[in-house]
Design a protein around this motif. Structure first.
Motif, PDB file in Angstrom:
ATOM      1  N   ASP A 276       0.830  -1.193   0.000  1.00  0.00           N
ATOM      2  CA  ASP A 276       0.000   0.000   0.000  1.00  0.00           C
ATOM      3  C   ASP A 276       0.876   1.260   0.000  1.00  0.00           C
ATOM      4  O   ASP A 276       1.900   1.314   0.680  1.00  0.00           O
ATOM      5  N   PRO A 277       0.491   2.288  -0.768  1.00  0.00           N
ATOM      6  CA  PRO A 277       1.277   3.535  -0.786  1.00  0.00           C
ATOM      7  C   PRO A 277       1.490   4.133   0.601  1.00  0.00           C
ATOM      8  O   PRO A 277       2.503   4.806   0.838  1.00  0.00           O
ATOM      9  N   ALA A 278       0.565   3.880   1.518  1.00  0.00           N
ATOM     10  CA  ALA A 278       0.695   4.444   2.860  1.00  0.00           C
ATOM     11  C   ALA A 278       1.936   3.917   3.580  1.00  0.00           C
ATOM     12  O   ALA A 278       2.469   4.584   4.480  1.00  0.00           O
ATOM     13  N   LEU A 279       2.393   2.736   3.200  1.00  0.00           N
ATOM     14  CA  LEU A 279       3.569   2.152   3.849  1.00  0.00           C
ATOM     15  C   LEU A 279       4.847   2.341   3.030  1.00  0.00           C
ATOM     16  O   LEU A 279       5.875   1.730   3.333  1.00  0.00           O
ATOM     17  N   ALA A 280       4.787   3.192   2.015  1.00  0.00           N
ATOM     18  CA  ALA A 280       5.974   3.445   1.196  1.00  0.00           C
ATOM     19  C   ALA A 280       7.171   3.899   2.034  1.00  0.00           C
ATOM     20  O   ALA A 280       8.298   3.428   1.824  1.00  0.00           O
ATOM     21  N   PRO A 281       6.994   4.809   3.005  1.00  0.00           N
ATOM     22  CA  PRO A 281       8.154   5.210   3.828  1.00  0.00           C
ATOM     23  C   PRO A 281       8.746   4.038   4.609  1.00  0.00           C
ATOM     24  O   PRO A 281       9.965   3.959   4.791  1.00  0.00           O
ATOM     25  N   VAL A 282       7.893   3.128   5.074  1.00  0.00           N
ATOM     26  CA  VAL A 282       8.373   1.954   5.805  1.00  0.00           C
ATOM     27  C   VAL A 282       9.175   1.051   4.884  1.00  0.00           C
ATOM     28  O   VAL A 282      10.273   0.583   5.240  1.00  0.00           O
TER      29      VAL A 282
END
Length: 261
Positions: free
Chosen positions: A88-94
């Motif tokens: 998911d794009p929301a977890l891109a930083p992770v």
């Protein structure tokens, strides 16, 4: 109204986890900022705790986020912790941070696994270490414990397999106890059938958490392993990720992994 589940609703789940942790009702009450009487009433089904109390009880028992959501549902509340797909794009930083850690660990091997020990990502050094693993073991989902201990994996090259395998298995058993689910229990049962019997400790026994000794050319590599996880994650997926890194246990191993010999 108190919710129910296959394990007997919040009352049964709470008793189960308190038993797992070896915590008395009084100790749990003190940790959660309530009274032993209130904990007793919850466990007997005589009291329906508020959402905040359910979260405090779960936190006090050190329950994994996935199981905290189960407890909330059993009490009749919506889950508090999201479970986001890793893609998911929301977890891109992770994902970016994890890949950076893997690259930064070069030239030493490192992998990221999920709660079942399945491979999420690995650096080039790990694939070099894995070498001639049978292709069937590399079909997704790739089980890292199987890659390590299966006869078609790295097991034939592990000099101290009779000892080191039980280090891996004991760790998996601990994970299964902390995060019940079935898949880890089945994996442990399979691995026990694949490895030598647990050796009887002798007078010089140092425990099963010993360096991994891996045949390499005419010699061997000696590797220490470390496990790292997110201590402050509030997403189930992120909280269940583990970084397993292999570090040289001696100068000779460090030289080989660094391309010095």
């Amino acid at each position: 109204m108190i919710g129910t589940s296959e394990r007997g609703g919040i009352a049964g789940i709470l008793r189960e986890w308190r038993g797992r942790r070896g915590v008395s009702q009084l100790e749990l009450a003190l940790r959660a900022g309530t009274t032993q009487r209130h904990v007793s009433f919850i466990e007997s089904g005589r009291s329906a705790p508020g959402r905040g109390m359910v979260i405090r009880l779960a936190e006090s028992l050190g329950m994994p986020l996935r199981e905290r959501n189960v407890l909330l549902l059993a009490a009749g509340y919506a889950p508090a912790y999201p479970e986001t797909r890793l893609g998911d794009p929301a977890l891109a930083p992770v994902r970016t941070a994890l890949e950076g850690i893997l690259r930064g660990h070069q030239p030493y091997p490192a992998v990221i696994v999920d709660r079942h020990g399945d491979l999420v990502s690995a650096n080039d050094a790990f694939w070099a270490l894995a070498g001639d693993v049978a292709p069937g073991l590399l079909v997704p989902p790739v089980s890292v414990p199987r890659v390590l201990l299966d006869p078609g994996g790295m097991a034939p090259r592990i000099v101290n397999l009779d000892v080191w395998a039980w280090h891996v298995i004991d760790h998996l058993r601990g994970e299964a106890a902390r995060d019940p689910g079935g898949r880890l229990d089945a994996l442990v049962a399979d691995l026990v059938e694949l490895v030598p019997d647990r050796p009887r400790p002798g007078p010089d026994h140092l425990g099963f958490a010993v360096p991994l000794r891996l045949r390499h050319g005419d010699g061997e590599l000696r590797l220490l392993t470390t496990l790292t996880h997110f201590g402050t994650a509030v997403d189930v997926t992120v909280a269940e990720l583990r970084l397993e890194a292999f570090l040289p246990a001696d100068a000779a191993t460090a030289a080989v992994l660094s391309g010095g010999s």
